[in-house]
Design a protein around this motif. Structure first.
Motif, PDB file in Angstrom:
ATOM      1  N   SER A  67      30.206 -31.043  22.314  1.00 20.23           N
ATOM      2  CA  SER A  67      28.743 -30.821  22.962  1.00 20.23           C
ATOM      3  C   SER A  67      28.126 -30.092  21.835  1.00 20.23           C
ATOM      4  O   SER A  67      28.080 -29.287  21.161  1.00 20.23           O
ATOM      5  CB  SER A  67      28.602 -30.545  24.370  1.00 20.23           C
ATOM      6  N   VAL A  68      26.394 -30.148  22.137  1.00 19.02           N
ATOM      7  CA  VAL A  68      25.631 -29.356  21.535  1.00 19.02           C
ATOM      8  C   VAL A  68      25.370 -28.291  22.709  1.00 19.02           C
ATOM      9  O   VAL A  68      24.344 -27.582  21.975  1.00 19.02           O
ATOM     10  CB  VAL A  68      24.785 -30.230  20.911  1.00 19.02           C
ATOM     11  N   GLY A  69      24.994 -28.896  23.501  1.00 18.38           N
ATOM     12  CA  GLY A  69      24.864 -27.959  24.441  1.00 18.38           C
ATOM     13  C   GLY A  69      22.432 -28.153  24.381  1.00 18.38           C
ATOM     14  O   GLY A  69      22.480 -29.203  23.816  1.00 18.38           O
ATOM     15  N   ASP A  70      22.126 -26.803  24.591  1.00 16.25           N
ATOM     16  CA  ASP A  70      20.654 -26.676  24.333  1.00 16.25           C
ATOM     17  C   ASP A  70      20.506 -25.707  23.096  1.00 16.25           C
ATOM     18  O   ASP A  70      19.407 -25.330  23.106  1.00 16.25           O
ATOM     19  CB  ASP A  70      20.251 -25.309  25.837  1.00 16.25           C
ATOM     20  N   ALA A  71      21.313 -26.217  22.388  1.00 16.91           N
ATOM     21  CA  ALA A  71      21.114 -25.577  20.957  1.00 16.91           C
ATOM     22  C   ALA A  71      20.075 -25.816  20.476  1.00 16.91           C
ATOM     23  O   ALA A  71      19.300 -25.197  19.350  1.00 16.91           O
ATOM     24  CB  ALA A  71      22.542 -25.548  19.973  1.00 16.91           C
ATOM     25  N   LEU A  72      19.799 -27.007  20.057  1.00 17.58           N
ATOM     26  CA  LEU A  72      18.654 -27.540  19.132  1.00 17.58           C
ATOM     27  C   LEU A  72      17.634 -28.225  20.578  1.00 17.58           C
ATOM     28  O   LEU A  72      16.875 -28.784  19.715  1.00 17.58           O
ATOM     29  CB  LEU A  72      19.208 -28.718  18.510  1.00 17.58           C
ATOM     30  N   ASP A  73      17.461 -27.647  20.872  1.00 19.07           N
ATOM     31  CA  ASP A  73      15.775 -27.692  22.547  1.00 19.07           C
ATOM     32  C   ASP A  73      14.286 -27.219  21.711  1.00 19.07           C
ATOM     33  O   ASP A  73      13.527 -27.710  21.713  1.00 19.07           O
ATOM     34  CB  ASP A  73      16.029 -26.913  23.145  1.00 19.07           C
ATOM     35  N   ASN A  74      14.384 -25.678  20.768  1.00 24.57           N
ATOM     36  CA  ASN A  74      13.718 -26.021  19.919  1.00 24.57           C
ATOM     37  C   ASN A  74      12.788 -27.216  18.334  1.00 24.57           C
ATOM     38  O   ASN A  74      12.182 -27.158  17.718  1.00 24.57           O
ATOM     39  CB  ASN A  74      13.349 -24.197  19.214  1.00 24.57           C
ATOM     40  N   CYS A  75      13.985 -27.646  18.153  1.00 22.03           N
ATOM     41  CA  CYS A  75      13.930 -28.668  17.545  1.00 22.03           C
ATOM     42  C   CYS A  75      13.339 -29.638  17.805  1.00 22.03           C
ATOM     43  O   CYS A  75      13.473 -31.123  17.697  1.00 22.03           O
ATOM     44  CB  CYS A  75      15.319 -29.267  16.720  1.00 22.03           C
ATOM     45  N   SER A  76      12.397 -30.082  17.793  1.00 22.23           N
ATOM     46  CA  SER A  76      11.268 -31.095  18.708  1.00 22.23           C
ATOM     47  C   SER A  76      11.222 -32.173  17.302  1.00 22.23           C
ATOM     48  O   SER A  76      11.025 -33.312  17.558  1.00 22.23           O
ATOM     49  CB  SER A  76      10.140 -30.784  19.146  1.00 22.23           C
ATOM     50  N   LYS A  77      11.295 -31.877  16.576  1.00 22.38           N
ATOM     51  CA  LYS A  77      10.998 -32.696  14.881  1.00 22.38           C
ATOM     52  C   LYS A  77      11.698 -33.576  14.710  1.00 22.38           C
ATOM     53  O   LYS A  77      11.929 -34.600  13.945  1.00 22.38           O
ATOM     54  CB  LYS A  77      10.261 -31.806  13.835  1.00 22.38           C
ATOM     55  N   MET A  78      13.541 -33.338  15.302  1.00 20.98           N
ATOM     56  CA  MET A  78      14.389 -34.078  14.959  1.00 20.98           C
ATOM     57  C   MET A  78      14.240 -35.256  15.044  1.00 20.98           C
ATOM     58  O   MET A  78      13.267 -36.025  16.133  1.00 20.98           O
ATOM     59  CB  MET A  78      15.710 -33.501  15.941  1.00 20.98           C
ATOM     60  N   THR A  79      14.448 -36.223  14.840  1.00 17.29           N
ATOM     61  CA  THR A  79      14.820 -37.890  14.963  1.00 17.29           C
ATOM     62  C   THR A  79      16.280 -38.276  14.957  1.00 17.29           C
ATOM     63  O   THR A  79      17.013 -37.784  14.666  1.00 17.29           O
ATOM     64  CB  THR A  79      14.056 -38.282  13.619  1.00 17.29           C
TER      65      THR A  79
END
Length: 79
Positions: A67-79
């Motif tokens: 799982s990635v959990g909430d680690a990528l929450d600030n990466c709003s530009k990810m596609t």
């Protein structure tokens, strides 16, 4: 010397099991693509990704993540 304005970092098969020692937040304003394929990463620490606000692509193929959990929450530009 590593260019801290790098837009792409490729760490394929680098035997990584953690990311904190890479000091990735220093690339925050610039990093767009991060390839971490074929490592031994089992957890993504939110503090590592918090500053990577320009990140568009993250390749984690063939790691030990469940799982990635909430680690990528600030990466709003990810596609």
């Amino acid at each position: 010397m590593l260019n801290v304005r790098a837009q792409e970092i490729n760490l394929v098969h680098a035997r990584l099991n953690a990311l904190a020692n890479l000091r990735l937040p220093r690339f925050g304003p610039y990093l767009k693509r991060l390839c971490l394929r074929q490592n031994q990463i089992s957890k993504l620490e939110p503090e590592v990704f918090r500053e990577l606000v320009e990140l568009e692509e993250l390749d984690l193929y063939d790691n030990k993540l469940k799982s990635v959990g909430d680690a990528l929450d600030n990466c709003s530009k990810m596609t």
